[in-house]
Design an enzyme around this catalytic site. Structure first.
Site, PDB file in Angstrom:
ATOM      1  N   ASN A 192      -7.300  12.897  -9.875  1.00 14.82           N
ATOM      2  CA  ASN A 192      -8.305  13.332 -11.090  1.00 14.82           C
ATOM      3  C   ASN A 192      -8.150  14.823 -11.035  1.00 14.82           C
ATOM      4  OD1 ASN A 192     -10.395  14.477  -9.601  1.00 14.82           O
ATOM      5  ND2 ASN A 192     -10.704  12.612  -8.850  1.00 14.82           N
ATOM      6  N   SER A 225      -3.224   5.115 -13.706  1.00 18.30           N
ATOM      7  CA  SER A 225      -4.331   4.928 -14.617  1.00 18.30           C
ATOM      8  C   SER A 225      -4.876   3.275 -14.659  1.00 18.30           C
ATOM      9  CB  SER A 225      -3.918   5.380 -16.196  1.00 18.30           C
ATOM     10  OG  SER A 225      -3.842   6.601 -16.134  1.00 18.30           O
ATOM     11  N   ASP A 248       0.735  -1.123   0.022  1.00 21.59           N
ATOM     12  CA  ASP A 248       0.088   0.030   0.104  1.00 21.59           C
ATOM     13  C   ASP A 248       1.069   1.266   0.019  1.00 21.59           C
ATOM     14  OD1 ASP A 248      -1.741   2.279   0.840  1.00 21.59           O
ATOM     15  OD2 ASP A 248      -2.708   0.834   2.241  1.00 21.59           O
ATOM     16  N   ILE A 249       0.742   2.027  -1.038  1.00 23.31           N
ATOM     17  CA  ILE A 249       1.541   3.299  -0.895  1.00 23.31           C
ATOM     18  C   ILE A 249       1.679   4.154   0.259  1.00 23.31           C
ATOM     19  CG2 ILE A 249       0.240   4.899  -2.263  1.00 23.31           C
ATOM     20  CD1 ILE A 249       2.742   5.400  -4.156  1.00 23.31           C
ATOM     21  N   TYR A 262      -9.341   4.111 -14.226  1.00 25.63           N
ATOM     22  CA  TYR A 262      -8.816   4.563 -15.339  1.00 25.63           C
ATOM     23  C   TYR A 262      -8.689   3.466 -16.587  1.00 25.63           C
ATOM     24  CZ  TYR A 262      -9.180   9.396 -13.833  1.00 25.63           C
ATOM     25  OH  TYR A 262      -9.378  10.688 -13.282  1.00 25.63           O
ATOM     26  N   GLY A 271      -9.566   4.538  -4.842  1.00 29.94           N
ATOM     27  CA  GLY A 271      -8.184   4.068  -5.071  1.00 29.94           C
ATOM     28  C   GLY A 271      -7.183   4.575  -4.413  1.00 29.94           C
ATOM     29  N   VAL A 272      -6.134   4.799  -5.053  1.00 26.76           N
ATOM     30  CA  VAL A 272      -4.754   5.379  -4.373  1.00 26.76           C
ATOM     31  C   VAL A 272      -5.177   6.886  -3.806  1.00 26.76           C
ATOM     32  CG1 VAL A 272      -2.607   6.340  -4.971  1.00 26.76           C
ATOM     33  CG2 VAL A 272      -3.195   4.344  -6.155  1.00 26.76           C
ATOM     34  N   ASP A 273      -5.861   7.645  -4.558  1.00 26.42           N
ATOM     35  CA  ASP A 273      -6.340   8.998  -4.234  1.00 26.42           C
ATOM     36  C   ASP A 273      -6.973   8.974  -2.898  1.00 26.42           C
ATOM     37  OD1 ASP A 273      -6.663  11.733  -4.600  1.00 26.42           O
ATOM     38  OD2 ASP A 273      -7.807  11.571  -6.195  1.00 26.42           O
TER      39      ASP A 273
HETATM   40  N1  AR6 Z   1      -1.422   1.699  -2.893  1.00 25.01           N
HETATM   41  C1  AR6 Z   1      -0.781   1.368  -4.036  1.00 25.01           C
HETATM   42  N2  AR6 Z   1      -1.655   1.016  -4.976  1.00 25.01           N
HETATM   43  C2  AR6 Z   1      -3.069   1.012  -4.844  1.00 25.01           C
HETATM   44  C3  AR6 Z   1      -3.527   1.454  -3.877  1.00 25.01           C
HETATM   45  C4  AR6 Z   1      -2.702   1.757  -2.720  1.00 25.01           C
HETATM   46  N3  AR6 Z   1      -3.336   2.096  -1.410  1.00 25.01           N
HETATM   47  N4  AR6 Z   1      -5.105   1.408  -4.047  1.00 25.01           N
HETATM   48  C5  AR6 Z   1      -5.032   1.015  -5.394  1.00 25.01           C
HETATM   49  N5  AR6 Z   1      -3.905   0.726  -5.903  1.00 25.01           N
HETATM   50  P1  AR6 Z   1      -6.393   4.068  -9.237  1.00 25.01           P
HETATM   51  P2  AR6 Z   1      -6.253   5.475 -11.509  1.00 25.01           P
HETATM   52  C6  AR6 Z   1      -3.733   0.548  -7.254  1.00 25.01           C
HETATM   53  O1  AR6 Z   1      -7.829   3.425  -9.519  1.00 25.01           O
HETATM   54  O2  AR6 Z   1      -6.676   4.252 -12.303  1.00 25.01           O
HETATM   55  C7  AR6 Z   1      -9.608   7.584  -8.306  1.00 25.01           C
HETATM   56  O3  AR6 Z   1     -10.885   7.728  -8.025  1.00 25.01           O
HETATM   57  C8  AR6 Z   1      -4.661  -0.056  -8.257  1.00 25.01           C
HETATM   58  O4  AR6 Z   1      -4.928  -1.564  -8.018  1.00 25.01           O
HETATM   59  O5  AR6 Z   1      -6.160   4.549  -7.674  1.00 25.01           O
HETATM   60  O6  AR6 Z   1      -4.892   6.419 -12.258  1.00 25.01           O
HETATM   61  C9  AR6 Z   1      -9.084   8.999  -8.625  1.00 25.01           C
HETATM   62  O7  AR6 Z   1      -9.673  10.154  -7.851  1.00 25.01           O
HETATM   63  C10 AR6 Z   1      -4.175   0.197  -9.733  1.00 25.01           C
HETATM   64  O8  AR6 Z   1      -3.356  -0.677 -10.107  1.00 25.01           O
HETATM   65  O9  AR6 Z   1      -5.937   5.213  -9.914  1.00 25.01           O
HETATM   66  C11 AR6 Z   1      -9.592   9.341 -10.269  1.00 25.01           C
HETATM   67  O10 AR6 Z   1     -10.725   9.641 -10.411  1.00 25.01           O
HETATM   68  C12 AR6 Z   1      -3.542   1.642  -9.394  1.00 25.01           C
HETATM   69  O11 AR6 Z   1      -3.196   1.644  -8.154  1.00 25.01           O
HETATM   70  C13 AR6 Z   1      -9.076   7.833 -10.631  1.00 25.01           C
HETATM   71  O12 AR6 Z   1      -9.400   6.927  -9.428  1.00 25.01           O
HETATM   72  C14 AR6 Z   1      -4.180   2.828  -9.699  1.00 25.01           C
HETATM   73  O13 AR6 Z   1      -5.527   2.592  -9.663  1.00 25.01           O
HETATM   74  C15 AR6 Z   1      -7.959   7.590 -11.054  1.00 25.01           C
HETATM   75  O14 AR6 Z   1      -7.736   6.321 -11.465  1.00 25.01           O
END
Ligand code: AR6
Length: 175
Positions: free
Chosen positions: A28, A126, A14-15, A130, A36-38
């Site tokens: 975003n 992404s 987890d980042i 995304y 997600g990460v955000d």
């Molecule tokens: N630590 C590391 N990686 C993670 C974590 C974490 N805590 N949580 C998810 N991932 P995403 P995007 C992975 O959806 O595709 C948000 O709503 C996940 O499995 O976080 O760029 C934003 O507000 C995936 O492989 O980002 C935007 O609206 C990767 O991180 C939108 O999502 C990216 O997933 C951005 O989408």
């Protein structure tokens, strides 16, 4: 004199638990949070990060942060000096948006280097909400970071959330 390129490392996890000078957020363009990460970064980092993002919306980014660009804020309670927020492109079947995805990595590293960061941790931008395919997302991430030589950055860490993402980055790194 040639500039040394940063070492690339992979971590499964987890980042928001990482210790790094900069943690990159897959944000975003609203900069006001999401899933997600955000979502995880804002939850664990606390309200200071959102306050800083709101201030950026009020000053430089009234219309939002454009896709492919990056901007820094405080890291709040996270184990980092700064969070660098970048906006990845949404995957498209009909349009090649890979230059924008590469730009996220490049611009985040540029901002981190301007802040004097030595270590930078990235999620797989992404590849979640995304929809970017992990194999291609990993290739673009590794290729772009490999091309970067931005002192004082010495280590770039990809923090992958599951085994599948880790395997794709591992493959891209050894290719
Ligand atoms: N630590 C590391 N990686 C993670 C974590 C974490 N805590 N949580 C998810 N991932 P995403 P995007 C992975 O959806 O595709 C948000 O709503 C996940 O499995 O976080 O760029 C934003 O507000 C995936 O492989 O980002 C935007 O609206 C990767 O991180 C939108 O999502 C990216 O997933 C951005 O989408």
């Amino acid at each position: 004199m040639t500039t040394k390129r940063p070492t690339i490392t992979l971590v499964l996890g987890d980042i928001t638990e990482q210790h790094s000078d900069v943690l990159v957020n897959a944000a975003n363009s609203s900069l006001l949070g999401g899933g997600g990460v955000d979502g995880a970064i804002h939850r664990r980092g606390g309200p200071e990060i959102l306050a800083a993002c709101r201030a950026l919306r009020g000053s430089h980014y009234g219309k939002g942060l454009p896709t492919g660009q990056a901007v820094a804020t405080t890291a709040g309670r996270l184990h980092a000096q700064h969070v660098v927020h970048t906006v990845g492109p949404v995957w498209s079947r009909t349009q090649d948006r890979s230059a924008l995805l590469a730009s996220c990595y490049r611009e985040s590293l540029r901002v981190a280097s301007e802040l004097g960061a030595r270590t930078v941790a990235f999620p797989a931008i992404s590849t979640g909400v995304y929809g970017w395919p992990l194999d291609d997302g990993a290739r673009i991430a590794v290729r772009t970071v490999r091309e970067a030589a931005l002192p004082p950055i010495t280590e770039v860490r990809f923090v992958l959330f599951d085994e599948e993402a880790y395997a794709h980055f591992d493959r891209a790194l050894t290719a």
